[in-house]
Design an enzyme around this catalytic site. Structure first.
Site, short mmCIF file in Angstrom:
data_model
loop_
_atom_site.label_atom_id
_atom_site.label_comp_id
_atom_site.label_asym_id
_atom_site.label_seq_id
_atom_site.Cartn_x
_atom_site.Cartn_y
_atom_site.Cartn_z
NE ARG A 66 -3.21 7.81 -1.64
CZ ARG A 66 -3.23 6.59 -2.16
NH1 ARG A 66 -3.12 6.43 -3.45
NH2 ARG A 66 -3.36 5.54 -1.39
CG HIS A 109 -2.00 0.96 1.22
ND1 HIS A 109 -1.81 2.32 1.30
CD2 HIS A 109 -3.34 0.78 1.09
CE1 HIS A 109 -2.98 2.93 1.23
NE2 HIS A 109 -3.93 2.02 1.11
#
Lengths: 253, 632
Positions: free
Chosen positions: B271, B251
């Protein structure tokens, strides 16, 4: 860099136990659980401690640190004085299994006693419509990570084993409140059963549970007190009382 | 050995693992009328599913009505670079909405749209807002809802039979060390109670693995201690196969400071909700890393990227929302080029993008996590982040429709422990939906197996004796090493030699190292008693982590290309020929083997969902010709 810290760890089982003192290194940014793991890896390979996510999300590493119910993974070492001896003990309200691990099955038994969510019978998949503002009340209580620190600190059971039978505890009061405030739940009388079957009346709102909640859920203000008020309203309002006798319903939603 | 010392149970179905997949499988089998045991290493309700933050992907079309299963299927295949088991991706895309609505019927309270429907958020690789969510604690909502639904079923049994646990019982803090096999088929499982160290045996004709991932084989990981690859190892030892093990997802955004929290996840929602990645020079660097295959879908200027948050129909997506493998590699490159943050990561900034109150409302647990663990207020300053081992795409090779493990009748696998669904890279949000879609399918796969009329083998004493002997071995040994030391070295080895960027020489070195660990692990000695002894527990977990690490290294060495969660410095390009191949691991004596097998080809109907120009980026010319319309 690393500094030496002093830990006083309770070790034992249900028959007996005692404190053991250890010196161990602590590095910058570490939490109590890191230091306990270091003790485990270097000095006491069989030290029992329950943990899982180490990020404050699963509620497994509950213990008492300097006498306060805390999550070991969220208690930073830099909150203690340089030369302070940190005392680590298992949760007091539950029976010890070994060292820092306790038998919390009490809570799972209580969970079985709370009637489940009861959706409307005619609602199909994807048909539910709820306003954000209405789900937020229950969402606050669904943040609960079941660390059971509120159960541990609650003095109704902390020093009164005999109360456990008739008292569900703060964790399950917010479960009842969550279902009671769920916009679609159809089961009535949740507040009344909280009072009559789960011991809501034994709580005298000292807010200890709210203080220890790592998720900052306002257990007392947002769940317990509103339920207590409604129960009182119903019980002592003559019109509601009469209504309840006629319709056999709680009379408020 | 004395059989009387062993606690014995008999069930129709045994589920190992109480995360989303295991609980959904258990519900399915119980509702079909069978007796089910759920076994978990932690307390009930603590499974790693609880850590999932962003949401659950399902093409409900609540926020953008253009979304449907076909679009979700396309995104999943793209994200996995077309090596996904297409049938699994198809089932997943079709069934996810039903699973989300079902959760709602069981009491889950998702965030809402203005119309009062389940809200859906943007996430990397998903064309439309698709992730149903509850703030940034969606996994907790899923696990708690499933847990409470299990309790609801138990309450029904209590009413009807006077015993809540008569048909559905949770065995918490139990570790399974062996799936018991007779005549090639599953007959039960063997293990120990963590509390007491005492042994426990379950006879059952159907065994469902739902054990999750393998992250603890790596040093920097977002996984909890439970992610030791137990199910992967159990399946291998039972005669099952693992596919795609070279594909490990790092990740892109894990915490990197302070060291004790290194690896803990920073949700992709940061994000999705507007957070940007910058380097030490203050540059928003992701614009430099948009790969050719994604150029038409991602914005190449900050202006367009920022407009996208308001108007998705007329702008391309910000490159921060590229699939995870792309973002992780980009961060890795920035740090290597000397443009990293002080602690070796990059900056993830949401403080300059959203008002403080909005950040706290949308990302409450992130705010909390940084405040409490790093003393950083993310509403005021950027976070420091870097890649962390998060998920393994590879896993037990299964039949897509029934989750039956290939080669072992009676064994099933669902969730992260199963392989194929996500191809070489999983999209965020596709994990929670995977758990429910394939958890349910494993449940009914097991039910169909129980009803198929075939004779199921009976458990023999000899097999039980073998499992008993294996469990007791570490106590009988003396003079060997402490398991903690070996674990740390194993994690360092995988991190250094089988990590995010791989190369032949290092993979070979890793295999040599792992062989040494095998010898050392065989001699591990456990001190102390059997009661809640973490050293004893780790001794068994270590064997699992070793065998999994070996599969990753072996398949990683074999695959001479870069694709998704497998990046080879010496073979930096994706090669359509390798798309036709799955690497399949099997137990081989004490070790493992990795064999190349042809991957299944997508059906013509599904291939027809893609623009031929896009398929040309992934397929060989012959494959392209075969999926195009016209002659056959």
């Amino acid at each position: 860099m690393g500094r030496q810290v002093k830990l006083r760890i309770w070790r034992g089982n249900k028959e007996n136990g005692d404190f053991q003192n250890v010196n161990v290194e602590a590095n910058e940014g570490e939490v109590v659980l890191d230091v306990i793991h270091r003790v485990q890896a270097t000095q006491m390979p069989d030290l029992a401690v329950r943990w899982n996510c180490k990020a404050g999300k699963c509620g497994s590493c509950s213990m008492e640190i300097n006498g306060k119910p805390r999550l070991a993974c969220m208690t930073r070492m830099n909150t203690f004085e340089e030369d302070e001896t940190i005392t680590v003990t298992p949760l007091r309200a539950f029976p010890v299994i070994r060292d820092l691990v306790t038998d919390v099955s009490f809570n799972y038994k209580k969970a079985l006693e709370i009637p489940a969510y009861s959706p409307p019978a005619n609602l199909g998949p994807g048909e539910a419509r709820m306003e954000q503002i209405d789900v937020e009340r229950s969402q606050e209580f669904r943040k609960c990570i079941e660390c059971f620190l509120c159960q541990d600190t609650c003095h109704v059971i902390r020093d009164h084993e005999e109360n456990k039978k008739s008292f569900a505890g703060p964790r399950f009061f917010i479960r009842i409140a969550e279902l009671d405030m769920h916009p679609l739940d159809t089961l009535r009388n949740r507040k009344r059963t909280a009072q009559e079957e789960h011991g809501l009346g034994m709580c005298n709102i000292t807010k200890c549970c709210t203080e220890v909640c790592p998720e900052h859920i306002r257990i007392t203000d947002n769940a317990i007190i509103p339920m207590k008020e409604r129960v009182v309203d119903q019980k002592y309002d003559p019109i509601r009382w009469l209504g309840s006798k006629i319709s056999k319903r709680e009379g408020i939603s | 050995m004395t059989n009387t010392d062993i606690e014995r149970y008999s069930y129709d179905v045994v589920v190992i693992g109480a995360g989303g997949a295991g609980l959904r499988a258990a519900v399915e089998a119980r509702e079909a009328g069978f007796r089910v045991a759920i076994i978990c290493k932690s307390l009930f309700g603590k499974a790693h599913t609880v850590m999932a933050e962003g949401g659950i992907a399902a093409a409900m079309g609540n926020v953008n009505s253009s979304d449907n299963w076909q679009v979700h299927f396309r995104d999943t295949m793209r994200g996995g670079k077309f090596i996904n088991n297409w049938r699994m991706a198809e089932l997943h895309a079709k069934e996810s909405p039903e699973r989300v609505w079902e959760l709602e019927m069981w009491g889950a309270l998702f965030d809402r749209t203005k119309e009062g429907k389940i809200s859906q958020r943007n996430f990397g690789g998903h064309e439309y807002p698709r992730l149903a969510h509850v703030g940034d604690r969606t996994g907790l909502e899923l696990i708690r809802t499933m847990q409470q639904h299990i309790v609801a079923l138990q309450q029904k049994d209590a009413k009807e039979y006077g015993d809540a646990e008569i048909n559905l019982k949770v065995f918490a803090e139990v570790t399974i060390t062996d799936v018991l096999i007779e005549n090639g088929a599953a007959t039960g499982v063997y293990g120990y109670r963590r509390e007491t160290g005492s042994e426990i045996l379950f006879e059952a004709p159907a065994v469902i693995l739902a054990t999750g991932g393998i992250g603890k084989s790596f040093k920097v990981t977002s996984n909890s201690w439970e992610g030791t690859g137990d199910g992967h190892a159990l399946a291998l030892r039972a005669g099952g196969k693992l596919i795609d093990m070279e594909f490990v997802q790092f990740h892109p955004t894990g915490m990197i400071w302070p060291p004790s929290v290194r690896g803990i996840l920073v949700t992709e929602s940061v994000r999705g909700d507007g957070g940007i990645l910058t380097n030490s020079e203050g540059k928003r660097f992701m614009f430099d890393y948009i790969p050719e295959i994604f150029k038409d879908k991602y914005a190449d200027t900050a202006e367009e990227a920022d407009r996208w948050y308001k108007d998705q129909a007329n702008n391309r997506r910000p490159p921060e929302l590229l699939p995870r493998d792309e973002v992780a590699r980009a961060i890795n490159s920035e740090v290597k080029a000397g443009r990293g943050s002080p602690h070796g990561g990059v900056y993830l900034d949401v403080s300059s993008r959203l008002p403080a109150e909005e950040i706290k409302r949308r990302l409450p647990s992130m705010w909390h996590q940084f405040k409490e663990l790093a003393d950083v207020d993310i509403t005021e300053v950027p976070m420091e982040v870097g890649p962390t081992c998060h998920y393994v795409m590879g896993g037990v090779q299964v039949d897509p429709d029934t989750a039956a493990a290939v080669g072992v009748p009676g064994l099933f696998a669902a969730g992260e422990v199963a392989g194929g669904m996500h191809g070489s890279n999983r999209l965020g949000g596709n994990s929670l939906s995977d758990l429910l879609v394939f958890g349910r399918r494993a449940g009914f796969g097991a039910v169909a197996y129980l009803k198929d009329g075939s004779t199921k083998p009976k458990l023999s004493d000899a097999i039980v004796a073998k499992a008993h002997a294996r469990l007791n071995a570490p106590f009988a040994r003396t003079g060997g090493e402490n398991p903690y030391t070996i674990h740390q070295e194993l994690q360092q080895t995988t991190n250094d030699l089988v990590g995010i960027i791989r190369i032949k020489s290092e993979l070979e070195a890793a295999l040599v190292k792992l062989q040494e660990f095998r010898t050392r692990i065989k001699n591990v000695t456990v001190t102390g008693g059997r009661e809640y002894n973490p050293g004893f527990h780790l001794a068994f977990d270590l064997e699992n982590m070793l065998i999994v690490s070996e599969c990753i290294a072996r398949s990683g060495l074999a695959r001479e290309e870069s694709r998704g969660g497998h990046t080879r410095e010496d073979f930096p390009k994706m090669d359509p020929k390798w798309r036709q191949i799955n690497l399949v691991c099997a137990a081989d004596g004490e070790g493992t083997s990795s064999t190349a097998k042809p991957a299944t080809m997508m059906s013509k109907e599904l291939a027809g969902l893609f623009d031929p120009d896009e398929l040309a980026k992934y397929f060989t010319d012959e494959e392209l010709a075969s999926v195009k319309g016209g002659s056959n």
